[in-house]
Design a protein around this motif. Structure first.
Motif, PDB file in Angstrom:
ATOM      1  N   LEU A   1       0.865  -1.180   0.000  1.00 44.70           N
ATOM      2  CA  LEU A   1       0.000   0.000   0.000  1.00 44.70           C
ATOM      3  C   LEU A   1       0.897   1.224   0.000  1.00 44.70           C
ATOM      4  O   LEU A   1       1.417   1.628   1.035  1.00 44.70           O
ATOM      5  N   PRO A   2       1.104   1.835  -1.174  1.00 46.17           N
ATOM      6  CA  PRO A   2       1.962   3.018  -1.228  1.00 46.17           C
ATOM      7  C   PRO A   2       1.366   4.159  -0.420  1.00 46.17           C
ATOM      8  O   PRO A   2       0.147   4.216  -0.196  1.00 46.17           O
ATOM      9  N   ASP A   3       2.211   5.055   0.030  1.00 40.49           N
ATOM     10  CA  ASP A   3       1.727   6.269   0.676  1.00 40.49           C
ATOM     11  C   ASP A   3       0.756   6.963  -0.280  1.00 40.49           C
ATOM     12  O   ASP A   3       1.046   7.128  -1.465  1.00 40.49           O
ATOM     13  N   LEU A   4      -0.398   7.383   0.225  1.00 38.93           N
ATOM     14  CA  LEU A   4      -1.431   7.930  -0.644  1.00 38.93           C
ATOM     15  C   LEU A   4      -1.008   9.227  -1.319  1.00 38.93           C
ATOM     16  O   LEU A   4      -1.584   9.630  -2.327  1.00 38.93           O
ATOM     17  N   GLY A   5       0.009   9.868  -0.775  1.00 39.24           N
ATOM     18  CA  GLY A   5       0.504  11.085  -1.393  1.00 39.24           C
ATOM     19  C   GLY A   5       1.642  10.864  -2.360  1.00 39.24           C
ATOM     20  O   GLY A   5       2.125  11.820  -2.982  1.00 39.24           O
ATOM     21  N   SER A   6       2.097   9.624  -2.511  1.00 38.21           N
ATOM     22  CA  SER A   6       3.180   9.324  -3.447  1.00 38.21           C
ATOM     23  C   SER A   6       2.784   9.735  -4.853  1.00 38.21           C
ATOM     24  O   SER A   6       1.614   9.636  -5.240  1.00 38.21           O
ATOM     25  N   ARG A   7       3.764  10.176  -5.642  1.00 38.46           N
ATOM     26  CA  ARG A   7       3.483  10.735  -6.961  1.00 38.46           C
ATOM     27  C   ARG A   7       4.009   9.860  -8.080  1.00 38.46           C
ATOM     28  O   ARG A   7       5.022   9.169  -7.936  1.00 38.46           O
ATOM     29  N   MET A   8       3.323   9.937  -9.215  1.00 34.23           N
ATOM     30  CA  MET A   8       3.726   9.219 -10.414  1.00 34.23           C
ATOM     31  C   MET A   8       4.852   9.986 -11.121  1.00 34.23           C
ATOM     32  O   MET A   8       4.794  11.211 -11.241  1.00 34.23           O
TER      33      MET A   8
END
Length: 392
Positions: A213-220
């Motif tokens: 579950l990646p951090d929800l704020g992680s960016r593409m």
């Protein structure tokens, strides 16, 4: 009861008769739905089908669900118990034990909780996994239901891919699932009890951990991004996954993508009735190992799809299933590198009489999956969304 469920009930009745059982108790949510079409949320309250070798099946349900279960067709008596637990003499097992009798030999599903088993007063209980065997091969109604799920799963992938932009947050990718649900509600009968919708995106290098579950704020950003549309529509499931890129992939990314695609081709070339599922997995693993990627293999080549997104048959080296016509499986050989990310496509695939049919149709080639435009509007919209939900 519709034609297909009637045939399932008759097939199971024939089997339990051949096994010398007086009755079988069906208690798992999926099996109850498979045989009756009844949808419900059991929480802690047992729902039970009592099935004998002959005659119509009966239901035992909580009082709370009695009127709701009256709509189930093709069943005999629907008996209710008041609550779980109830006072002595009014529990679910009091009725079941009275109905089947102390001298009965009864079948139970492997998944029946031990606390239920302990309440049964039958002469003998026998674990019967035949429903799982029945579910391996899909009938026409199930294939049509999976086709419908695939349609919406492809739609979810389209929204994920067309909405992708540099700087998009992980949480934004999950929001497309609501649009899938809205589409189903608007265009088909919608059973919210047997439906679920999931869209997700893993940025590199977190894409090397597809069940994390990646951090929800992680960016593409750069590197392989794994997109997943993973849905169940009115009881039946499908999945579609793609490895995509923002801007031109590196030479190494291209090479690894092509090798993943080669493994996919190897697997698909083997899909036909009579092929051992283990052999498909071994073939893709051997190919990856020949390239020196033994440590980059983290899961099997595929699994069955039906009422669940993950069910038998399993395309795993340790499995013993053999493909049959009208099985539905995923094909998803993959490579994972902690410093780069993951490379994985997944499709829902029907085993046909002579080979296979890919039921999910989103493009698979690298050029189609590479986002070349800037997508300024998507960036502006994403900034508003992140501000609204307080994601920095």
């Amino acid at each position: 009861m519709d034609y297909y469920r009637q045939k399932r009930v008759e097939r199971l009745q024939k089997y339990i008769g051949e096994q010398g059982l007086d009755a079988m108790l069906i208690t798992s949510k999926d099996a109850v739905f498979y045989l009756s079409g009844a949808s419900y949320d059991p929480v802690e309250r047992p729902f039970i089908i009592i099935l004998r070798p002959e005659g119509v099946p009966s239901l035992v349900v909580p009082r709370l669900e009695y009127e709701h279960m009256m709509k189930v067709e093709g069943f005999g008596e629907i008996h209710w118990y008041f609550e779980y637990p109830s006072i002595d003499g009014q529990n679910w097992y009091d009725y079941v034990n009275k109905d089947i009798g102390k001298g009965a030999v009864i079948g139970i599903e492997p998944s029946m909780p031990s606390v239920y088993r302990e309440c049964l007063k039958a002469k003998k209980t026998v674990i019967v996994d035949y429903i799982d065997t029945m579910r391996l091969v899909k009938d026409e109604s199930e294939i049509n239901a999976i086709r419908l799920a695939c349609k919406w799963t492809d739609y979810g992938m389209k929204m994920l891919h067309e909405g992708l932009y540099r700087g998009e947050s992980v949480i934004e990718a999950t929001m497309h699932a609501r649009n899938i649900q809205t589409g189903v509600v608007k265009t088909t009968d919608f059973n919210y009890m047997t439906s679920s919708f999931l869209t997700a995106a893993w940025p590199a290098p977190k894409s090397a951990q597809p069940h994390s579950l990646p951090d929800l704020g992680s960016r593409m950003g750069d590197g392989p991004i794994v997109l997943m549309s993973f849905n169940r529509v009115n009881g039946y499931a499908s999945e579609n996954e793609r490895t995509v890129f923002l801007g031109e992939p590196s030479d190494r990314d291209r090479r690894l993508f092509d090798q993943m695609m080669k493994a996919r081709e190897i697997a698909l070339s083997m899909v036909k009735p009579g092929t051992r599922c283990a052999d498909i997995d071994l073939a893709t693993q051997d190919y990856f190992k020949s390239l020196g990627y033994e440590d980059a293999i983290r899961h099997r080549t595929g699994h069955g799809i039906g009422l669940g997104n993950h069910e038998a048959p399993f395309l795993s080296a340790g499995g013993d299933h053999v493909l049959e016509e009208n099985m539905v499986i995923s094909i998803e050989p993959a490579l994972y590198f902690d410093d780069i990310g993951g490379f994985r496509h997944s499709d829902t695939v029907l085993v046909t009489k002579t080979g296979y049919e890919i039921m999910t149709h989103y493009p698979v080639d690298l050029d189609s999956l590479t986002v070349k435009e800037n997508r300024r509007f998507k960036k502006a919209k994403g900034a508003i969304i992140r501000k609204f939900i307080n994601i920095k």
